[in-house]
Design a protein around this motif. Structure first.
Motif, PDB file in Angstrom:
ATOM      1  N   LEU A   1     -32.578  39.133 -30.427  1.00 32.89           N
ATOM      2  CA  LEU A   1     -32.703  37.741 -29.985  1.00 32.89           C
ATOM      3  C   LEU A   1     -32.246  36.851 -31.126  1.00 32.89           C
ATOM      4  CD1 LEU A   1     -33.784  35.408 -28.194  1.00 32.89           C
ATOM      5  CD2 LEU A   1     -36.053  35.833 -29.160  1.00 32.89           C
ATOM      6  N   ARG A   2     -31.122  36.196 -30.950  1.00 27.92           N
ATOM      7  CA  ARG A   2     -30.546  35.414 -32.053  1.00 27.92           C
ATOM      8  C   ARG A   2     -30.312  33.972 -31.607  1.00 27.92           C
ATOM      9  NH1 ARG A   2     -31.364  36.761 -36.673  1.00 27.92           N
ATOM     10  NH2 ARG A   2     -29.372  36.150 -37.534  1.00 27.92           N
ATOM     11  N   PHE A   3     -30.287  33.041 -32.565  1.00 24.27           N
ATOM     12  CA  PHE A   3     -30.305  31.619 -32.204  1.00 24.27           C
ATOM     13  C   PHE A   3     -29.623  30.715 -33.218  1.00 24.27           C
ATOM     14  CE2 PHE A   3     -34.039  32.793 -34.570  1.00 24.27           C
ATOM     15  CZ  PHE A   3     -34.254  31.746 -35.441  1.00 24.27           C
ATOM     16  N   GLU A   4     -28.518  31.164 -33.774  1.00 22.30           N
ATOM     17  CA  GLU A   4     -27.819  30.352 -34.777  1.00 22.30           C
ATOM     18  C   GLU A   4     -27.523  28.947 -34.257  1.00 22.30           C
ATOM     19  OE1 GLU A   4     -27.039  29.299 -37.960  1.00 22.30           O
ATOM     20  OE2 GLU A   4     -26.486  31.386 -38.328  1.00 22.30           O
ATOM     21  N   ALA A   5     -27.158  28.824 -32.992  1.00 26.21           N
ATOM     22  CA  ALA A   5     -26.756  27.519 -32.449  1.00 26.21           C
ATOM     23  C   ALA A   5     -27.930  26.572 -32.252  1.00 26.21           C
ATOM     24  CB  ALA A   5     -26.030  27.717 -31.120  1.00 26.21           C
TER      25      ALA A   5
ATOM     26  N   VAL B   1     -25.156  41.201 -22.973  1.00 24.21           N
ATOM     27  CA  VAL B   1     -25.766  40.108 -23.727  1.00 24.21           C
ATOM     28  C   VAL B   1     -25.964  38.925 -22.802  1.00 24.21           C
ATOM     29  CG1 VAL B   1     -25.528  38.535 -25.685  1.00 24.21           C
ATOM     30  CG2 VAL B   1     -24.562  40.834 -25.826  1.00 24.21           C
ATOM     31  N   PHE B   2     -27.204  38.446 -22.733  1.00 17.89           N
ATOM     32  CA  PHE B   2     -27.502  37.251 -21.951  1.00 17.89           C
ATOM     33  C   PHE B   2     -27.391  36.042 -22.883  1.00 17.89           C
ATOM     34  CE2 PHE B   2     -30.922  34.295 -20.359  1.00 17.89           C
ATOM     35  CZ  PHE B   2     -30.170  33.793 -19.305  1.00 17.89           C
TER      36      PHE B   2
ATOM     37  N   VAL C   1     -30.196  38.866 -26.319  1.00 16.50           N
ATOM     38  CA  VAL C   1     -30.168  37.463 -25.905  1.00 16.50           C
ATOM     39  C   VAL C   1     -29.680  36.600 -27.062  1.00 16.50           C
ATOM     40  CG1 VAL C   1     -31.553  35.467 -25.170  1.00 16.50           C
ATOM     41  CG2 VAL C   1     -32.023  37.742 -24.224  1.00 16.50           C
ATOM     42  N   ILE C   2     -28.765  35.707 -26.747  1.00 17.10           N
ATOM     43  CA  ILE C   2     -28.286  34.711 -27.705  1.00 17.10           C
ATOM     44  C   ILE C   2     -28.542  33.353 -27.084  1.00 17.10           C
ATOM     45  CG2 ILE C   2     -26.207  33.743 -28.755  1.00 17.10           C
ATOM     46  CD1 ILE C   2     -25.231  36.747 -28.871  1.00 17.10           C
TER      47      ILE C   2
END
Lengths: 428, 428
Positions: free
Chosen positions: B128-132, B76-77, B102-103
């Motif tokens: 590809l996730r982006f909760e933050a 995971v990058f 990718v996070i």
């Protein structure tokens, strides 16, 4: 596009009918989001002929939920019957044993049998999810299990019974007695068939026990929830708490202490200006606290057709998308049995006393508190014409044990005219 | 237990260091919850020798994030560099092309390139996730994408830039001018290197565009966000809005209308007693509204090491647990391009006017409004000694176009002494 995900729905009350409606009316949207269709193969309920406001003839009918749960054309058993035992439990077990995924809104079932059912699900490679069981439409199970998974959870709090919050709000803003507010809630159909489930805190206690299991990686322990209902809250308490800057809520609190797991569902005072203090009417609120994230507050409808069906569908969509989470956030076999700590952490308390109107009465009270090691933060004696002098005390942080010792000592002095009320103040 | 999940972290600022700390300090807890260990293989940042308060010697160092992103020992990058282009984009693309998950916490990157990156992720079987990237520690991406997946989303609102809310709160409670509150926020280190990202609404607009894509199944369209910063909000507006029962917030609103997607990030009035109105200081709040669930309010820290790292770890734990959700809640190829509707839905407006102090001035204003079809709900003229008479008007629902027509007509009458202020009132 993958094969459809086929539901079998047992229980066609408000929530069940709501789920059927969503699946029927939003089929294109759901398929787009899930990458596959969501369909219903069969339904079961007690009375076949009842009009539920939604066409059911396209689905097979089963009289027996166990038969429904194990049908070959059912991938997910959706349990919306309720009840901690009986058909709900039998059908859930049958579904899991057959390797079917189970989605349920049944807090009582999981509060009493959550550990065994989670183990059964895992042993059969099935998923058991229950977003709708806690705080209605608020996606709090997901937030706690998944969103906050990088945190050590330090406390979870919640107002999770809308009926109780409605009664307390009406006492406050309508000046009703508990009995009047209760009757109003009853007339509006807000109460469970057994009202003690609501006003005794049992329903909310079920929910708290599920949150605690996720938060602390412990086996569900409903028996360990310290339960106190709202039946003894008076309008005087509500008014006088307000005068000191507090609101009274039926508040669930769970935290892990050095002495064990604390789970408490009881009337508490919270600051009037806090999100919990500002919560009015039937709305629910859950506060999640983590060592990294700080405080997350979630607010929304805790009951009703749409909100509860929304939560059920959240679980359905997870399964449809292949998001297969464990029941309580980790393998069931790794959930720890836990000691129960009955609210051992020190807290400030609100005391309402009725003293005989004689010189020295207040001194005796102050002495009893001081000798038990309870120190006073604020005190008010109210003007009165009756023989009993109303006195309010907010203590500094103390333990319930020290407070109980002080209350016993006070009784022996003979200056206490009525049974004292002691409510914890939860710092939020 | 499965193989460890191996992270490569690029960017070791506050958030990056926070993530490293969590992975190091909570390894047992994370492994228990995920059913596998979370490890760090390598890190990258601009300056190798800087002390970041956490030991890094156990991890390989890469000067080039692209090299880091494609290492064989990285599953995971984790992209925490920031910036809509440059190294963040290059490394994210390289990782996805190599099939790495990718996070990211990078709202600018996704606001500008979200569609292309989501397609790239899917083409390579990567997540590809982006909760933050949105609202810091509040797990709102998860709630909207997964928890509310059974709803047609009717509106999403949010106060998602803590710095702006801090400035507005300080103007209100400290009586500071905009310039004074801005200087205070600057001194506290709350502002981005380019402050226009904060006070111009750009950062919050990035976040809104991501929420809109999930809510409505549309391609991210940051260019379609109607942006207005807080630089023109005066202390007079804050005070006079308060006098009418409102607070001013930099509020993001998105909804799908018959004429297209509305995305607006602008100072708005909200009722002082609503959850949004009660939000103080740097805290964030997102309000999700669905046709089934009603209104869900989520509140928490929108920035800072712990909260943002918590959100990154939520995504990490999802990947570790095999919960592989799509970027925007459905296949990227199915996300629709969308028309942009510039706040076409009628809304009430707040108007602050400074009129020349002559007989008939108010009549001319009222006439201009009436002829444009704008009707007045409430009006107040304030006592004044200066030559300019302050007048506040709250209109009934009207369109921005009708209001602009009325404001033009007013200007031509010669009774308007200062530039009028017009702010939408968002009903919540």
């Amino acid at each position: 596009m993958s094969d459809p995900l086929r539901l079998g729905i047992a229980g066609l009350g408000t929530v069940g009918a709501g789920v059927v409606k969503i699946v029927r009316q939003k089929s294109a949207l759901l398929a787009e989001r899930a990458g596959r269709e969501i369909t219903i193969s069969a339904v079961a309920a007690r009375h076949r002929d009842k009009d539920r406001g939604v066409p059911l003839s396209a689905y097979a009918w089963e009289d027996d939920p166990v038969t429904l749960a194990t049908r070959d054309d059912v991938d997910v058993f959706v349990e919306l019957m309720g009840g901690s035992d009986g058909p709900a439990k039998a059908a859930t077990e049958a579904a899991l044993k057959a390797g079917k995924d189970v989605i349920t809104a049944n807090k009582a079932l999981l509060a009493h049998h959550g550990q065994a059912l989670a183990e059964l699900a895992e042993a059969n490679g099935a998923v058991l999810r229950f977003e709708a069981a806690v705080a209605g439409g608020i996606p709090v199970i997901k937030a706690l299990t998944e969103g906050l998974a990088g945190n050590e959870i330090t406390r979870v709090m919640g107002v999770m019974n809308g009926t109780c919050n409605y009664i307390l709000t009406r006492m406050e803003d309508g000046g009703l007695t508990y009995e009047e507010a209760f009757a109003e809630a009853d007339a509006l159909g807000f109460l469970e068939a057994d009202p003690e489930l609501d006003v005794g805190g049992i329903d909310a206690g079920h929910k708290l026990s599920l949150l605690a299991a996720i938060a602390y990686g412990t086996q569900v322990n409903f028996a360990g929830v310290e339960l106190e209902g709202i039946g003894n809250v008076t309008i005087d308490d509500i008014r006088q708490a307000a005068d000191m800057g507090f609101k009274i809520k039926l508040l669930g609190v769970t935290r892990m202490t050095g002495r064990g797991l604390e789970q408490s569902m009881a009337p508490c005072l919270v600051p009037a200006g806090s999100p919990l203090g500002q919560l009015q009417g039937g709305t629910n609120m859950v506060v999640l606290e983590g060592d990294q994230v700080g405080q997350i507050v979630m607010r929304g409808a805790g009951a009703g057709e749409g909100p509860t069906a929304s939560a059920v569908m959240g679980d359905v969509m997870d399964v449809a998308r292949g998001l297969r989470a464990s029941t309580f956030g980790q393998p069931a076999s790794a959930l720890r049995a836990t000691n129960t700590a009955q609210a051992t952490l020190p807290a400030p308390f609100y005391l309402r006393l009725g003293l005989v109107d004689k010189p020295g009465a207040l001194a005796k009270v102050a002495t009893a508190l001081g000798e038990a090691g309870v120190s006073i933060n604020r005190m008010r004696q109210y003007d009165h014409t009756a023989a009993t002098a109303p006195v309010l005390i907010v203590t500094h942080k103390t333990t319930r044990a020290a407070l109980d010792k002080a209350l016993s000592a006070m009784q022996e002095t003979g200056v206490v005219a009525v049974r004292p009320v002691a409510l914890r103040i939860e710092e939020v």
